[in-house]
Scaffold this motif. Structure first.
Motif, PDB file in Angstrom:
ATOM      1  N   SER A 136       0.605  -1.090   0.004  1.00 22.73           N
ATOM      2  CA  SER A 136      -0.201  -0.065  -0.110  1.00 22.73           C
ATOM      3  C   SER A 136       0.798   1.182  -0.003  1.00 22.73           C
ATOM      4  CB  SER A 136      -0.993   0.058   1.230  1.00 22.73           C
ATOM      5  OG  SER A 136      -1.727   1.247   1.284  1.00 22.73           O
ATOM      6  N   SER A 137       1.969   1.139   0.633  1.00 19.38           N
ATOM      7  CA  SER A 137       2.761   2.346   0.609  1.00 19.38           C
ATOM      8  C   SER A 137       3.383   2.965  -0.719  1.00 19.38           C
ATOM      9  CB  SER A 137       4.320   2.142   1.544  1.00 19.38           C
ATOM     10  OG  SER A 137       4.967   1.054   0.899  1.00 19.38           O
ATOM     11  N   SER A 138       3.287   1.779  -1.718  1.00 16.85           N
ATOM     12  CA  SER A 138       3.623   2.226  -3.187  1.00 16.85           C
ATOM     13  C   SER A 138       2.731   2.270  -4.013  1.00 16.85           C
ATOM     14  CB  SER A 138       4.695   0.960  -3.699  1.00 16.85           C
ATOM     15  OG  SER A 138       5.973   1.179  -2.922  1.00 16.85           O
ATOM     16  N   ASN A 139       1.313   1.527  -3.732  1.00 19.27           N
ATOM     17  CA  ASN A 139       0.443   1.409  -4.717  1.00 19.27           C
ATOM     18  C   ASN A 139      -0.997   1.397  -3.956  1.00 19.27           C
ATOM     19  OD1 ASN A 139      -1.538   0.645  -6.537  1.00 19.27           O
ATOM     20  ND2 ASN A 139       0.059  -0.424  -7.528  1.00 19.27           N
ATOM     21  N   PRO A 140      -1.803   2.508  -4.053  1.00 19.73           N
ATOM     22  CA  PRO A 140      -3.083   2.532  -3.054  1.00 19.73           C
ATOM     23  C   PRO A 140      -4.201   1.819  -3.472  1.00 19.73           C
ATOM     24  CG  PRO A 140      -2.672   4.620  -4.539  1.00 19.73           C
ATOM     25  CD  PRO A 140      -1.457   3.503  -4.771  1.00 19.73           C
ATOM     26  N   SER A 141      -3.865   0.972  -4.535  1.00 19.71           N
ATOM     27  CA  SER A 141      -4.953  -0.163  -4.964  1.00 19.71           C
ATOM     28  C   SER A 141      -4.733  -1.424  -4.215  1.00 19.71           C
ATOM     29  CB  SER A 141      -4.938  -0.330  -6.463  1.00 19.71           C
ATOM     30  OG  SER A 141      -3.839  -0.938  -6.947  1.00 19.71           O
ATOM     31  N   ALA A 142      -3.650  -1.415  -3.343  1.00 18.25           N
ATOM     32  CA  ALA A 142      -3.480  -2.728  -2.671  1.00 18.25           C
ATOM     33  C   ALA A 142      -4.658  -3.008  -1.625  1.00 18.25           C
ATOM     34  CB  ALA A 142      -2.164  -2.533  -1.723  1.00 18.25           C
ATOM     35  N   PHE A 143      -4.993  -4.176  -2.004  1.00 17.91           N
ATOM     36  CA  PHE A 143      -6.219  -4.734  -1.195  1.00 17.91           C
ATOM     37  C   PHE A 143      -5.915  -5.740  -0.253  1.00 17.91           C
ATOM     38  CE2 PHE A 143     -10.500  -6.359  -0.491  1.00 17.91           C
ATOM     39  CZ  PHE A 143     -11.435  -4.966  -0.475  1.00 17.91           C
TER      40      PHE A 143
ATOM     41  N   TYR B 127      -9.143   3.761   4.608  1.00 17.64           N
ATOM     42  CA  TYR B 127      -8.120   3.753   5.815  1.00 17.64           C
ATOM     43  C   TYR B 127      -7.700   5.264   5.931  1.00 17.64           C
ATOM     44  CZ  TYR B 127      -5.126   3.623   1.340  1.00 17.64           C
ATOM     45  OH  TYR B 127      -4.554   3.940   0.406  1.00 17.64           O
ATOM     46  N   ILE B 128      -6.965   5.496   7.275  1.00 14.14           N
ATOM     47  CA  ILE B 128      -6.668   6.853   7.626  1.00 14.14           C
ATOM     48  C   ILE B 128      -5.326   6.630   8.045  1.00 14.14           C
ATOM     49  CG2 ILE B 128      -7.936   6.453   9.855  1.00 14.14           C
ATOM     50  CD1 ILE B 128      -8.195   9.534   9.641  1.00 14.14           C
ATOM     51  N   GLY B 129      -4.279   7.495   8.094  1.00 11.04           N
ATOM     52  CA  GLY B 129      -3.024   7.403   8.402  1.00 11.04           C
ATOM     53  C   GLY B 129      -2.250   8.504   8.457  1.00 11.04           C
ATOM     54  N   ASP B 130      -1.101   8.683   9.121  1.00  7.76           N
ATOM     55  CA  ASP B 130      -0.103   9.848   9.070  1.00  7.76           C
ATOM     56  C   ASP B 130       1.311   9.454   9.089  1.00  7.76           C
ATOM     57  OD1 ASP B 130      -0.162  12.719   9.929  1.00  7.76           O
ATOM     58  OD2 ASP B 130       1.396  12.020  11.031  1.00  7.76           O
ATOM     59  N   GLU B 131       2.128  10.029   8.226  1.00  9.24           N
ATOM     60  CA  GLU B 131       3.425   9.770   8.200  1.00  9.24           C
ATOM     61  C   GLU B 131       4.380  11.256   8.089  1.00  9.24           C
ATOM     62  OE1 GLU B 131       5.497   6.985   4.637  1.00  9.24           O
ATOM     63  OE2 GLU B 131       4.222   8.521   4.041  1.00  9.24           O
TER      64      GLU B 131
ATOM     65  N   PHE C  14      -0.697  13.522   6.352  1.00 11.04           N
ATOM     66  CA  PHE C  14      -1.804  13.071   7.073  1.00 11.04           C
ATOM     67  C   PHE C  14      -2.899  12.641   5.870  1.00 11.04           C
ATOM     68  CE2 PHE C  14      -6.350  13.219   8.092  1.00 11.04           C
ATOM     69  CZ  PHE C  14      -6.497  12.304   9.306  1.00 11.04           C
ATOM     70  N   TYR C  15      -2.919  11.209   5.604  1.00 11.10           N
ATOM     71  CA  TYR C  15      -3.714  10.781   4.323  1.00 11.10           C
ATOM     72  C   TYR C  15      -5.150  10.261   4.629  1.00 11.10           C
ATOM     73  CZ  TYR C  15      -1.236   6.650   5.924  1.00 11.10           C
ATOM     74  OH  TYR C  15      -0.632   5.379   6.544  1.00 11.10           O
ATOM     75  N   LEU C  16      -5.818  10.097   3.628  1.00 13.34           N
ATOM     76  CA  LEU C  16      -7.168   9.226   3.610  1.00 13.34           C
ATOM     77  C   LEU C  16      -7.033   8.491   2.286  1.00 13.34           C
ATOM     78  CD1 LEU C  16      -9.434  12.353   4.404  1.00 13.34           C
ATOM     79  CD2 LEU C  16      -8.866  10.299   6.213  1.00 13.34           C
ATOM     80  N   GLY C  17      -7.290   7.067   2.155  1.00 14.63           N
ATOM     81  CA  GLY C  17      -7.238   6.427   1.233  1.00 14.63           C
ATOM     82  C   GLY C  17      -8.326   5.446   1.131  1.00 14.63           C
TER      83      GLY C  17
ATOM     84  N   MET D  35      -6.980   5.269  -4.380  1.00 16.55           N
ATOM     85  CA  MET D  35      -6.737   6.494  -4.440  1.00 16.55           C
ATOM     86  C   MET D  35      -6.442   7.027  -3.023  1.00 16.55           C
ATOM     87  SD  MET D  35      -8.866   9.925  -5.847  1.00 16.55           S
ATOM     88  CE  MET D  35      -8.565  11.433  -5.553  1.00 16.55           C
ATOM     89  N   ARG D  36      -5.218   7.962  -2.727  1.00 10.06           N
ATOM     90  CA  ARG D  36      -4.995   8.264  -1.370  1.00 10.06           C
ATOM     91  C   ARG D  36      -4.882   9.969  -1.653  1.00 10.06           C
ATOM     92  NH1 ARG D  36      -1.404   4.629   0.195  1.00 10.06           N
ATOM     93  NH2 ARG D  36       0.060   5.295  -1.305  1.00 10.06           N
ATOM     94  N   VAL D  37      -5.728  10.446  -0.689  1.00 11.03           N
ATOM     95  CA  VAL D  37      -5.549  12.038  -0.418  1.00 11.03           C
ATOM     96  C   VAL D  37      -4.702  12.331   0.721  1.00 11.03           C
ATOM     97  CG1 VAL D  37      -6.747  14.223  -0.285  1.00 11.03           C
ATOM     98  CG2 VAL D  37      -7.715  12.476  -1.779  1.00 11.03           C
TER      99      VAL D  37
END
Length: 444
Positions: A34-41, A119-123, A167-170, A183-185
Motif C-alpha cells: 500500500s505504501s507504493s500502490n494505493p490499490s493494494a487490497f 483507511y486513515i494514517g499519518d506519516e 496526513f492521508y485518507l485512502g 486513491m489516496r489524498v
C-alpha cells in the motif's frame, strides 16, 4: 543559514540506508504494498499499524563506494584520495538520503460485499539531496593553477532538503475479481525546507594577471529556506502555516490466476511555505570579487593569518546574501511504479518492477527483479536484484505473519561480498495487526 547546513549534514550522517520500497512492492505485506500502490487490497477486514513502527524506512544513496574514495597508504592505513575520487565521478553526481515513518495507520473493509477498503494514517517524511558535478570537485581538489585562462562556471550544483508531515485518507476498491483501483489524498504540513533556486558560481584565472594566479570569483545565489525555528528556539516557527496537498493513484489487474500487473503514480502535489517561517537568501544578481592570492613575508605565520582574516572578512561583506521575507511553493517529486508478478505455484513467486523518481534535478530509473518464497503458512522470504541508475544492488527480507500479527523487514546489500563496494543502503521494517483474515497466510 548555519542551522540548515547543520540539519543537512545531520540528516546525511544519521541516515544508514537508501531508496524507496522496491523489494516489498510484490510481497505479502499489505503495508509494504500500500505504501507504493494505493490499490493494494488486504485480505484482513481490519488493519491496525503499530504506532510509530508500522512502516519505518531509512535510506542513503552515494555516488561512490568506499573503494572509490579510500586508498591504502605506505603504512597500510586508509586515506582519502582526491585523484581516485575524481576518476570515478560521472558528469553529474547525486548524494541523497530519505527517512519515512508511518506514525499510525488504521483501515477496514466496508460495504455489503466488503469490496471497499478505507483507511486513515499519518506519516513523517524527510528527503535530502545534493547534486554536484565532477568538474566542480576537480577544481576544488586541483586548484586554479590547472585551469589557467579557463572560465570555470558551475551552475549544476544544487541542494534540496524537504521535511513534512503527511496526513492521508485512502481507499482501495475491488471492482471485480480481476480489477482493483485505489486513491489516496494527502494533507501536508511543511516542517523544514532548503532549496537552491540559483547557485551559480564562476572562477577565472588570467595568465597575464598581476599578481600571478589572481582569480576573479563571480556568484549569483538564491536560496529559499523555511523552518529555521525547528532547530532554533529563538526563532518564531509555526509549521501549521505551511500547507500542501498531494494525490496518489494506483490500479492492478489479474490477467490469469498466475499473472498480475499493476501501476501507481504517487506524490502529485506541492507545499506552500508561509512567509512567517521563511527566509530567502539572495545576492541580488551577480557579484564579483578579485582574489589576489596570499603571500608570506618575514612576519611568517602571523602575517599569513592576518591575510586570511582580511580575505574572509572581504568575502563575507561582498558575497553574503541578503535576507528577505516571502512565501514560496515547492513541488513534490512524483514517483512512478509499473510492476508485474507471476505465481508459479503456492510457494514460488516471481516479479518485475520499474520505478522512476526525480531526486533534486536528476531522474532516477530503477529496474528490479524479485523472487518471493512462501516458506511456510506464516513466513515469506524476499530477494531482489536492482539496477538503480548505474548502480547494482541486492536486497533481501522477510514477512512474518503469525496469526493477527504481521512483521516485515528488508535490508539492501546484505548479500554484497564487499561492503566497501556498496553505493546504496536501505532498511525498512514494520509491525501491524490484521484481524478477520480467511487464513493465516497472506494471499498475493
Amino acid at each position: 543559514m548555519k542551522q540548515y547546513i547543520y540539519i543537512l549534514f545531520s540528516v546525511f550522517s544519521l541516515s544508514l540506508s537508501a531508496q524507496s520500497v522496491l523489494t516489498g512492492y510484490q510481497s505479502g505485506s499489505y503495508l509494504l504494498q500500500s505504501s507504493s500502490n494505493p490499490s493494494a487490497f488486504p485480505e484482513a477486514n481490519l488493519v491496525v499499524g503499530f504506532p510509530c513502527l508500522s512502516n519505518l524506512s531509512v535510506g542513503l544513496q552515494l555516488p561512490l563506494s568506499l573503494n572509490q574514495i579510500l586508498e591504502n597508504g605506505s603504512d597500510d592505513s586508509l586515506r582519502f584520495s582526491f585523484p581516485l575520487i575524481t576518476s570515478h565521478l560521472i558528469e553529474n553526481n547525486l548524494l541523497s538520503t530519505s527517512f519515512r515513518n508511518q506514525l499510525f495507520h488504521v483501515g477496514l473493509k466496508v460495504g455489503a460485499k466488503k469490496n471497499v477498503f478505507v483507511y486513515i494514517g499519518d506519516e513523517l517524511v524527510v528527503n535530502a539531496g545534493a547534486q554536484f558535478s565532477k568538474e566542480f570537485i576537480s577544481y576544488l581538489s586541483q586548484g586554479n593553477a590547472n585551469f589557467i585562462n579557463k572560465h570555470m562556471n558551475f551552475n549544476s550544483e544544487k541542494i534540496e532538503v524537504n521535511a513534512y508531515n503527511s496526513f492521508y485518507l485512502g481507499s482501495a476498491m475491488q471492482v471485480n475479481e480481476k480489477f482493483a483501483i485505489g486513491m489516496r489524498v494527502k494533507l501536508l504540513k511543511g516542517i523544514a525546507n532548503v532549496n537552491t533556486r540559483k547557485l551559480n558560481v564562476g572562477f577565472y584565472t588570467d595568465s597575464t594577471a598581476s599578481p600571478i594566479f589572481a582569480t576573479t570569483l563571480n556568484a549569483d545565489i538564491l536560496v529559499q529556506a523555511s523552518g529555521q525555528g525547528a532547530s532554533n528556539d529563538t526563532i518564531d516557527f509555526d509549521p501549521l502555516l505551511n500547507n500542501g496537498f498531494a494525490l496518489d493513484f494506483g490500479a492492478s489487474y489479474q490477467f490469469t490466476d498466475q499473472l498480475n500487473a499493476s501501476i501507481a503514480l504517487n506524490d502529485l502535489g506541492s507545499i506552500t511555505w508561509d512567509e512567517f517561517n521563511n527566509t530567502i537568501y539572495t545576492t541580488d544578481g551577480e557579484t564579483e570579487f578579485l582574489f589576489n592570492g596570499l603571500s608570506q613575508s618575514s612576519a611568517g605565520a602571523e602575517d599569513l593569518q592576518a591575510q586570511l582574516e582580511d580575505l574572509t572578512a572581504s568575502l563575507l561583506i561582498l558575497m553574503e546574501p541578503h535576507e528577505i521575507k516571502g512565501s514560496y511553493k515547492t513541488k513534490l517529486h512524483p514517483s512512478f511504479y509499473l510492476g508485474v508478478s507471476y505465481d508459479l505455484n503456492e510457494k514460488h513467486h516471481f516479479s518485475g518492477l520499474y520505478h522512476r523518481k526525480k531526486n533534486v534535478d536528476l531522474a532516477i530509473n530503477v529496474f528490479s527483479l524479485g523472487y518471493q518464497l512462501q516458506l511456510s503458512r506464516s513466513i515469506e522470504l524476499l530477494v531482489s536484484c536492482q539496477r538503480i541508475g548505474i548502480v547494482n544492488a541486492l536486497a533481501s527480507g522477510f514477512v512474518w505473519s503469525p496469526g493477527a500479527l504481521q512483521v516485515h523487514f528488508i535490508l539492501d546489500n546484505i548479500l554484497v561480498a564487499d561492503v566497501f563496494d556498496a553505493k546504496n543502503f536501505f532498511v525498512q521494517m514494520g509491525l501491524s495487526f490484521h484481524f478477520g483474515k480467511k487464513n493465516q497466510a497472506q494471499k498475493k
